[in-house]
Design a protein around this motif. Structure first.
Motif, PDB file in Angstrom:
ATOM      1  N   LEU A   6     -22.301  -7.862  62.923  1.00 10.26           N
ATOM      2  CA  LEU A   6     -21.019  -8.173  62.296  1.00 10.26           C
ATOM      3  C   LEU A   6     -21.016  -7.602  60.887  1.00 10.26           C
ATOM      4  N   GLY A   7     -19.846  -7.202  60.445  1.00 14.27           N
ATOM      5  CA  GLY A   7     -19.726  -6.591  59.136  1.00 14.27           C
ATOM      6  C   GLY A   7     -19.744  -5.080  59.263  1.00 14.27           C
ATOM      7  N   PRO A   8     -19.821  -4.387  58.116  1.00 12.91           N
ATOM      8  CA  PRO A   8     -19.989  -4.922  56.768  1.00 12.91           C
ATOM      9  C   PRO A   8     -18.687  -5.475  56.190  1.00 12.91           C
ATOM     10  N   LEU A   9     -18.836  -6.485  55.310  1.00 12.77           N
ATOM     11  CA  LEU A   9     -17.724  -6.991  54.519  1.00 12.77           C
ATOM     12  C   LEU A   9     -17.996  -6.674  53.058  1.00 12.77           C
ATOM     13  N   LEU A  10     -17.070  -5.949  52.440  1.00  9.81           N
ATOM     14  CA  LEU A  10     -17.147  -5.692  51.008  1.00  9.81           C
ATOM     15  C   LEU A  10     -16.604  -6.922  50.297  1.00  9.81           C
ATOM     16  N   ARG A  11     -17.419  -7.596  49.506  1.00  9.47           N
ATOM     17  CA  ARG A  11     -17.003  -8.859  48.910  1.00  9.47           C
ATOM     18  C   ARG A  11     -16.768  -8.703  47.408  1.00  9.47           C
ATOM     19  N   TYR A  12     -17.747  -8.945  46.597  1.00  8.35           N
ATOM     20  CA  TYR A  12     -17.588  -8.847  45.138  1.00  8.35           C
ATOM     21  C   TYR A  12     -17.649  -7.379  44.709  1.00  8.35           C
ATOM     22  N   VAL A  13     -16.753  -6.985  43.796  1.00  8.81           N
ATOM     23  CA  VAL A  13     -16.800  -5.635  43.205  1.00  8.81           C
ATOM     24  C   VAL A  13     -16.399  -5.740  41.749  1.00  8.81           C
ATOM     25  N   ASP A  14     -17.154  -5.089  40.853  1.00  6.03           N
ATOM     26  CA  ASP A  14     -16.716  -4.897  39.473  1.00  6.03           C
ATOM     27  C   ASP A  14     -16.943  -3.435  39.107  1.00  6.03           C
ATOM     28  N   GLY A  15     -16.952  -3.132  37.818  1.00  5.73           N
ATOM     29  CA  GLY A  15     -17.038  -1.734  37.411  1.00  5.73           C
ATOM     30  C   GLY A  15     -18.349  -1.051  37.728  1.00  5.73           C
ATOM     31  N   SER A  16     -19.437  -1.814  37.916  1.00  7.59           N
ATOM     32  CA  SER A  16     -20.742  -1.182  38.121  1.00  7.59           C
ATOM     33  C   SER A  16     -21.517  -1.745  39.300  1.00  7.59           C
ATOM     34  N   SER A  17     -21.054  -2.838  39.912  1.00  2.53           N
ATOM     35  CA  SER A  17     -21.827  -3.457  40.985  1.00  2.53           C
ATOM     36  C   SER A  17     -20.914  -4.019  42.065  1.00  2.53           C
ATOM     37  N   ALA A  18     -21.525  -4.329  43.198  1.00  2.00           N
ATOM     38  CA  ALA A  18     -20.776  -4.871  44.329  1.00  2.00           C
ATOM     39  C   ALA A  18     -21.754  -5.626  45.219  1.00  2.00           C
ATOM     40  N   THR A  19     -21.226  -6.377  46.170  1.00  2.00           N
ATOM     41  CA  THR A  19     -22.053  -6.960  47.229  1.00  2.00           C
ATOM     42  C   THR A  19     -21.399  -6.659  48.571  1.00  2.00           C
ATOM     43  N   VAL A  20     -22.245  -6.422  49.569  1.00  2.00           N
ATOM     44  CA  VAL A  20     -21.802  -6.119  50.926  1.00  2.00           C
ATOM     45  C   VAL A  20     -22.538  -7.061  51.876  1.00  2.00           C
ATOM     46  N   TRP A  21     -21.773  -7.795  52.683  1.00  2.00           N
ATOM     47  CA  TRP A  21     -22.318  -8.794  53.606  1.00  2.00           C
ATOM     48  C   TRP A  21     -22.442  -8.190  55.000  1.00  2.00           C
ATOM     49  N   VAL A  22     -23.580  -8.459  55.673  1.00  2.00           N
ATOM     50  CA  VAL A  22     -23.774  -8.008  57.050  1.00  2.00           C
ATOM     51  C   VAL A  22     -24.507  -9.080  57.841  1.00  2.00           C
ATOM     52  N   GLU A  23     -24.351  -9.029  59.153  1.00  2.00           N
ATOM     53  CA  GLU A  23     -25.203  -9.778  60.075  1.00  2.00           C
ATOM     54  C   GLU A  23     -25.899  -8.774  60.983  1.00  2.00           C
ATOM     55  N   ALA A  24     -27.208  -8.917  61.121  1.00  2.00           N
ATOM     56  CA  ALA A  24     -28.021  -8.014  61.937  1.00  2.00           C
ATOM     57  C   ALA A  24     -28.545  -8.755  63.163  1.00  2.00           C
ATOM     58  N   SER A  25     -29.074  -8.006  64.102  1.00  2.00           N
ATOM     59  CA  SER A  25     -29.562  -8.592  65.349  1.00  2.00           C
ATOM     60  C   SER A  25     -30.982  -9.136  65.238  1.00  2.00           C
ATOM     61  N   ARG A  26     -31.695  -8.775  64.168  1.00  2.00           N
ATOM     62  CA  ARG A  26     -33.085  -9.198  64.002  1.00  2.00           C
ATOM     63  C   ARG A  26     -33.464  -9.085  62.530  1.00  2.00           C
ATOM     64  N   PRO A  27     -34.608  -9.656  62.125  1.00  2.00           N
ATOM     65  CA  PRO A  27     -35.032  -9.488  60.726  1.00  2.00           C
ATOM     66  C   PRO A  27     -35.214  -8.011  60.390  1.00  2.00           C
ATOM     67  N   CYS A  28     -34.763  -7.614  59.218  1.00  2.00           N
ATOM     68  CA  CYS A  28     -34.853  -6.209  58.833  1.00  2.00           C
ATOM     69  C   CYS A  28     -34.538  -6.076  57.352  1.00  2.00           C
ATOM     70  N   THR A  29     -34.655  -4.845  56.865  1.00  2.00           N
ATOM     71  CA  THR A  29     -34.187  -4.503  55.524  1.00  2.00           C
ATOM     72  C   THR A  29     -32.805  -3.881  55.643  1.00  2.00           C
ATOM     73  N   ALA A  30     -31.834  -4.488  54.964  1.00  2.00           N
ATOM     74  CA  ALA A  30     -30.457  -3.995  54.986  1.00  2.00           C
ATOM     75  C   ALA A  30     -30.195  -3.214  53.707  1.00  2.00           C
ATOM     76  N   GLU A  31     -29.562  -2.066  53.840  1.00  2.00           N
ATOM     77  CA  GLU A  31     -29.370  -1.160  52.702  1.00  2.00           C
ATOM     78  C   GLU A  31     -27.957  -0.614  52.692  1.00  2.00           C
ATOM     79  N   VAL A  32     -27.403  -0.480  51.491  1.00  2.00           N
ATOM     80  CA  VAL A  32     -26.160   0.251  51.269  1.00  2.00           C
ATOM     81  C   VAL A  32     -26.507   1.506  50.490  1.00  2.00           C
ATOM     82  N   ARG A  33     -26.001   2.639  50.949  1.00  2.00           N
ATOM     83  CA  ARG A  33     -26.338   3.921  50.316  1.00  2.00           C
ATOM     84  C   ARG A  33     -25.053   4.700  50.055  1.00  2.00           C
ATOM     85  N   CYS A  34     -24.889   5.156  48.806  1.00  2.00           N
ATOM     86  CA  CYS A  34     -23.731   5.957  48.417  1.00  2.00           C
ATOM     87  C   CYS A  34     -24.195   7.364  48.073  1.00  2.00           C
ATOM     88  N   PRO A  35     -23.345   8.384  48.279  1.00  2.00           N
ATOM     89  CA  PRO A  35     -23.777   9.763  48.009  1.00  2.00           C
ATOM     90  C   PRO A  35     -24.049  10.055  46.548  1.00  2.00           C
TER      91      PRO A  35
END
Length: 594
Positions: A6-35
């Motif tokens: 489920l997700g991603p949901l873009l939640r909090y955003v300001d001029g320099s930071s943000a948070t992105v919510w996800v649900e995964a199928s198993r324990p893992c490292t979740a990453e957001v990557r921008c170009p």
């Protein structure tokens, strides 16, 4: 390999930071990557066998819009292969102290999950689906800077046919609570059904969102009275339903309301992430929230440049004693006042960055500059107001049709015993049947909010507008209050004050609602309401108000565009087109400030 459930949901955003919510199928490292090198990663945490992450994103450049990918254990899982939608993006605002950059706030409430695409929608097009279609068709078009979802994001007590079939395969629906949601796992089903809708999934991945619950997120009439609560606690299924509702709300909705810096110091978030399975810790928190509501604060604040948003919990924070009924507990009332007046008498810092004051764990005092004593002023007071627009998000409208307002105040008097025990019992039954539980059903709280709004909107630091944003009542309208008999003959504060109500996003609108609310605004309805108020010995409220727009019925969203001290309002409705497609049609658009 970890999959994106489920997700991603873009939640909090300001001029320099943000948070992105996800649900995964198993324990893992979740990453957001921008170009451009911005991004972030975190490990998932576990609740009831489900794996979640709220990924902090840093390194954003103010004033830029950048696409992003989501990776789980290094494998890209978003965008989905073959997606027909444009890339999900993060727009980092570049607000300045003069408020030159506009802030667009879209809001609404009450959304049933849309049925599958091959099924006819019994309540018409979904306003979120149609908004997503508009933005996907023209990625460069004007889009909201934030989407406010003002309650009833899921319906735990009104499940769809598909969900009822799923529930029946899991347990016997002859046992209570029948075809309603019973536990945490069943709540997850509601969120999957709602947020896996392809259009809504993409929309929530690219437009930041703020959320607050209302009754159907748990059950209709949640916390309507002490007698109601006692009846619910006597049932064998209520405790599990409530704890699961609060736990799932914290995971799916509330966490994303908080900024990254708040998350790093939040004790509950740290405790849940520190152990392999945070279920028991979160359940203990929910149990404490049930028995001691003042220990938890679900309300929060967001500042978007020169726009201050206060999202208020009007469900869990109630005081239900009939002799001391209040929409907000004393600690919540004090918090709201602090946030409304914080910065008054002091110059703004001019940083333009979004700020948040909120609590996801134990309630605590919010630090703020001391206010001058009554009647005192400061040099800064004449230089710079702390905000140009104050938005108060409350799922339940403050100003209702006059008949409804007076009927609710009358009912509160009956339930309090003003006309005897027999009518008190009648009043309690009527309160539950007719949903008489808005601000007007808590007269002291209604008056206190009127007083606070008048104070916030008055004086040299007054904002241009004070807008109360609400939903719940399955139609849209604009109401404008005045304060007759005010000081020096004034009829109100310096700011323009408005009640802006918009719902549903996607729900039914029975003819009885249409007729009832039309009548409630009429002169005859108003006269009838005063008869009710007189029978209950209810004094006139401290404000008068008039309807200046609506009522409008349909699946709809309102959008406020705020720039400097100007404000513009637009109401869009989801309309079905020839051929079965749907689109948003603008019903009304108007300037709110000169």
């Amino acid at each position: 390999m970890a999959r994106l459930r489920l997700g991603p949901l873009l939640r909090y955003v300001d001029g320099s930071s943000a948070t992105v919510w996800v649900e995964a199928s198993r324990p893992c490292t979740a990453e957001v990557r921008c170009p451009d090198g911005a991004g972030g990663e975190t490990r998932t945490f576990q609740v009831a066998g489900h794996h979640y992450a709220l990924i902090p994103v840093t390194g954003l450049t103010p004033g830029t819009t950048t696409p992003y990918e989501v990776l789980l254990d290094g494998t890209t899982v978003w965008p989905l292969p073959g997606s027909p939608f444009p890339p999900s993006v993060i727009h980092a605002p570049a607000y300045d102290s003069a408020g030159h950059e506009p802030v667009r706030v879209a809001f609404g409430s009450c959304r049933w999950a849309a049925p599958p695409a091959d099924e006819k929608d019994p309540v018409g097009p979904d306003a979120l689906d149609t908004l997503a279609a508009r933005l996907a068709a023209d990625p460069d078009a004007e889009r909201p800077d934030v989407l406010l979802l003002l309650g009833d994001q899921v319906y735990a007590d009104e499940t769809s046919k598909a969900t009822r079939r799923w529930l029946a395969a899991r347990r016997d629906l002859k046992d209570p609570p029948g075809n309603e949601v019973a536990d945490y796992e069943e709540y997850t089903r509601l969120y999957y059904e709602s947020w896996l809708d392809p259009e809504v999934r993409w929309l929530l991945s690219t437009v930041p969102s703020c959320m607050i619950f209302d009754d159907h997120d748990v059950i209709d009439d949640w916390n309507t009275s002490a007698a109601w609560l006692a009846d619910m606690r006597a049932t064998p299924w209520w405790r599990e339903r409530l704890l699961s509702g609060l736990m799932s709300y914290w995971v799916y909705q509330h966490l994303g309301n908080l900024p990254p810096e708040r998350l790093t110091t939040d004790p509950l978030y740290a405790a849940v992430r520190a152990i392999p399975d945070g279920t028991d810790v979160l359940r203990a928190f929910a149990a404490d929230a049930d028995t001691n509501p003042s220990s938890v604060r679900w309300s929060y604040r967001r500042d978007f440049g020169r726009v201050r948003l206060l999202m208020i919990d009007t469900r869990a924070a109630r005081v239900l004693d009939e002799n001391a009924r209040a929409m907000l507990a004393p600690s919540e009332t004090a918090w709201l006042r602090e946030q409304v007046l914080e910065g008054r008498g002091a110059s703004a810092d001019g940083s333009g960055h979004e700020a948040v004051v909120a609590a996801s764990g134990r309630a605590s005092a919010t630090s703020s500059p001391p206010r001058p004593a009554d009647g005192a002023t400061s040099d800064a007071a004449t230089r710079h107001a702390p905000y140009d627009h104050l938005l108060i998000g409350t799922s339940l409208p403050w100003l209702l049709p006059h008949l409804v307002h007076d009927a609710e105040a009358w009912n509160a008097a009956l339930c309090r015993g003003e006309r005897g025990a027999r009518l008190a019992r009648f009043g309690e039954d009527l309160r539950r049947r007719a949903d008489l539980e808005h601000w007007s059903a808590f007269p002291a709280s209604f008056d206190a909010l009127a007083s606070l709004i008048a104070e916030a909107g008055s004086g040299p630091e007054a904002p241009a507008t004070v807008c109360v944003l609400s939903g719940d009542v399955h139609h849209a309208y604009i109401a404008e209050p005045s304060w007759p008999g005010g000081p020096s003959g004034r009829t109100g504060p310096d700011a323009r004050v408005l009640q802006l109500t918009c719902s549903p996003v996607h729900n039914s609108i029975p003819m009885s609602i249409k007729l009832g609310f039309h009548f409630g605004w009429s002169r005859v309805g108003r006269a009838l309401g005063r008869r009710f108020a007189g029978h209950g010995g209810v004094p006139r409220p401290p404000v008068e108000w008039r309807r200046t727009g609506g009522p409008w019925f349909g699946n709809q969203l309102m959008t406020l565009t705020l720039r400097g001290r100007s404000a513009r309002l637009r109401l869009d409705q989801a309309r079905e087109e020839k051929g079965g497609s749907a689109r948003l049609r603008t019903v009304v658009e108007s300037e709110l400030t000169p």
